[in-house]
Design an enzyme around this catalytic site. Structure first.
Site, PDB file in Angstrom:
ATOM      1  N   ASP B 135     -16.195 -39.035  19.808  1.00 21.71           N
ATOM      2  CA  ASP B 135     -15.106 -38.376  20.511  1.00 21.71           C
ATOM      3  C   ASP B 135     -14.204 -39.409  21.210  1.00 21.71           C
ATOM      4  O   ASP B 135     -14.482 -40.619  21.159  1.00 21.71           O
ATOM      5  CB  ASP B 135     -15.710 -37.398  21.528  1.00 21.71           C
ATOM      6  CG  ASP B 135     -14.940 -36.090  21.600  1.00 21.71           C
ATOM      7  OD1 ASP B 135     -13.741 -36.086  21.304  1.00 21.71           O
ATOM      8  OD2 ASP B 135     -15.571 -35.071  21.968  1.00 21.71           O
ATOM      9  N   ASP B 193      -8.994 -29.106  19.336  1.00 21.30           N
ATOM     10  CA  ASP B 193     -10.109 -28.183  19.101  1.00 21.30           C
ATOM     11  C   ASP B 193      -9.621 -26.794  18.673  1.00 21.30           C
ATOM     12  O   ASP B 193      -8.680 -26.248  19.256  1.00 21.30           O
ATOM     13  CB  ASP B 193     -10.926 -28.001  20.390  1.00 21.30           C
ATOM     14  CG  ASP B 193     -11.716 -29.254  20.754  1.00 21.30           C
ATOM     15  OD1 ASP B 193     -11.583 -30.282  20.062  1.00 21.30           O
ATOM     16  OD2 ASP B 193     -12.465 -29.194  21.746  1.00 21.30           O
TER      17      ASP B 193
END
Lengths: 388, 388
Positions: B135, B193
């Site tokens: 990430d 997302d």
């Protein structure tokens, strides 16, 4: 991270650049005569007074390079030479822009600036240009090279000592919002070319539609501000079916107004593409909507964002100086739909009274406290000014 | 430019990775027990047999770093330690994946890998992981740093000698399609997302909707292929309103089938997000549609593209081996609409006979020669296989 204006320190493009570019209507068929007439028209139509100041010729102005490597104009198209064109444009109180390419050739196959950046920047400065659109055809795909080449030309332009707005046109493939300001860019394309279509996706054929361009701007708002702007490409308002990017189509009245509303809300550069010597009354009315232009040119320099989407009904907002908001109600549907701007979506306190004005009907709508709802036609965009 | 597979030379991810990730349903509430049960369920439900092989735990598995700087698992959540979890997953014939972050902290505030890349790669290899999602929270925004940090971890993973699929998760802001494969990445997020919503724009709130994710993939098709894939994020199919990214909503049956159809057509990684220990019959039917999965896993590895858009009606195609095509008819409208796939749009010769099969009804539709038209429900996506 320094802002674009802090990076540039040149006072240029503190609001989104406004002007006209030859490509959409003329393509390669430009000439001294056409440019002179366009400069005249920018004044006569009131476009200049409304804020459109850059007159930019795009690709296919070129002759061959001289033996010592300097770019030369096509003397058949520009019999008095490029400096005379710049002088004429300047004599009208306008600014003059030109076009080149970071690769070995321009998109239309003319000589590119690769390897000639210093000479070309010097030549452009000698011609006294104020704006350079710098394309990315015939150049390597990778980001390192692209960033390097834009930095190189940005540096050479700066080294001339002339204040030149640098328009980075690599079509948004290599996230120019991250590096173009640092390379000297004052605006950078966020999208592929926009053609005269309401709706064509990024990968279909050669040009994208108005909606796709709007969508490509989403998420980039934090990179825009005084001195540097995300650019969803030129306005297609007023293009005729047989214009260069007219592609046999016209956008209807709602669609054209919507493009203008959304470009204003997105703090996008406003570069007219149609032939302004022969504008329809509708094109004039849209392009000269000074209330919408004031939204675009607001000195806060915020790019608007979508705050609510329910199927094809969207609400967008752009914060303005004086705690005001511009709000757009956009109906992407083929059917008339009511769209509501609710205070919580706009991050307005509940019960906060706001005076509303419709920036297309140019009428005050009164005072509202919790939400405002309006029925919106297919492909229409209602543009509102909200004042506390 | 070398292809991803040529860059990697590791034989990994030659088709889009398939598996399950803990984040969408569990969030931080993961445990050894839950992972063991999920591994069991991957086998028992037939997901493993259908091709889903990676079981990936996402954020919040961490304890503190040891005194000598090695990552440790949270022993309350994983009492037998992470190696035991990997062993259990491997014992089921599955592959095991974990999660870290290129910055100083993970998105949920756990220790990030910044400055510890070598040690963390070694620890992950010691735990015998096969997949790392990496990430980009708590890390600098600029592209140089991002590219550098992904290269660093990519190199350290390779240096362990273990074959590990590297999932680059910087959300598409810095055009990872240009550099992630070179950094060792086998898939890279093209979007923010995705949450359990049909339609939410890139800049609205924290998560985007399914349609926006699809749109963000357009234009990136040339960067995908065996060894490296554009990733529109995980599947939300089967999420319940109170799941971690369930956000109080459910997508209807058409919307869930559409997500699966389009992820297959886009050659997207198929990472399930729902709790597979308790799948509804609908979730099972969608996620186990082996004919749709075959489209996704076709060895040609082409990402599909939109070939026609008329308002909210779209036609997409994905070339498959054996001169076959997968074709999707996507209705984004709130109303039932007929959608036609015309041979010229598909670049099929006029008069070419094609046998059509509906990959949701699992029925042959017969032979067609110029076009195929079907009435499509709101938010439905008809998925067709066309064979010469």
């Amino acid at each position: 991270m320094p802002t674009p204006a802090e990076l540039h320190q040149d006072g240029l493009a503190l609001t989104p650049p406004m002007g006209w570019n030859s490509w959409n209507s003329f393509g390669g068929n430009i000439s001294q005569q056409a440019i002179f007439e366009t400069a005249d028209a920018m004044v006569a139509t009131g476009l200049k007074a409304a804020g459109y100041e850059y007159l930019v010729i795009d690709d296919v102005w070129h002759g061959c390079r001289s033996e010592d490597g300097f770019l030369q104009e096509d003397r058949k198209k520009f019999p008095d030479g490029m400096k005379a064109v710049a002088d004429y444009v300047h004599s009208k109180g306008l600014k003059y822009g030109m076009y080149s390419d970071a690769g070995v050739k321009t998109c239309a196959g003319k000589p590119g600036s690769f390897g000639f950046e210093k000479q070309d920047a010097q030549q452009f400065a000698k011609w006294e240009i104020d704006f350079l659109k710098y394309d990315y055809c015939y150049a390597p795909d990778d980001w390192q090279t692209a960033i390097g080449l834009y930095n190189r030309m940005g540096g050479e332009l700066r080294a001339t000592g002339r204040k030149i707005v640098f328009s980075v046109c690599e079509w948004g493939v290599r996230s120019p919002w991250l590096w173009a300001a640092q390379a000297g860019g004052h605006l950078w394309r966020a999208t592929f070319d926009v053609v005269n279509k309401w709706d064509a996706p990024q990968n279909c054929n050669k040009g994208i539609g108005i909606l796709t361009a709007i969508d490509r701007m989403s998420g980039l708002e934090k990179f825009a501000g005084p001195g540097g702007w995300n650019d969803p490409d030129m306005l297609t308002i007023g293009l005729k079916p047989n214009d260069n990017v007219g592609i046999g189509k016209t956008c209807n009245e709602h669609e054209q107004r919507t493009q203008f509303s959304m470009w204003c809300l997105l703090a996008a550069p406003l570069m007219i593409g149609c032939d302004i010597r022969n504008m329809s009354p509708l094109s004039r009315e849209i392009l000269l909507n000074t209330e919408a232009i004031a939204v675009n040119q607001d000195p806060l320099g915020k790019q608007g964002v979508c705050v609510s989407r329910v199927g094809p009904m969207e609400v967008w907002k752009k914060p303005l100086t004086g705690d005001r908001l511009a709000v757009a109600l956009l109906n992407r549907d083929e059917h008339e739909q009511p769209i509501a701007a609710a205070w919580p979506d706009l991050e307005l306190p509940e019960g906060q009274a706001m005076k509303l004005r419709d920036l297309w009907s140019h009428k005050d709508l009164g005072q509202f406290k919790d939400s405002f709802s309006k029925s919106v036609q297919p492909h229409e965009c209602v543009l509102l000014l909200m004042t506390p």
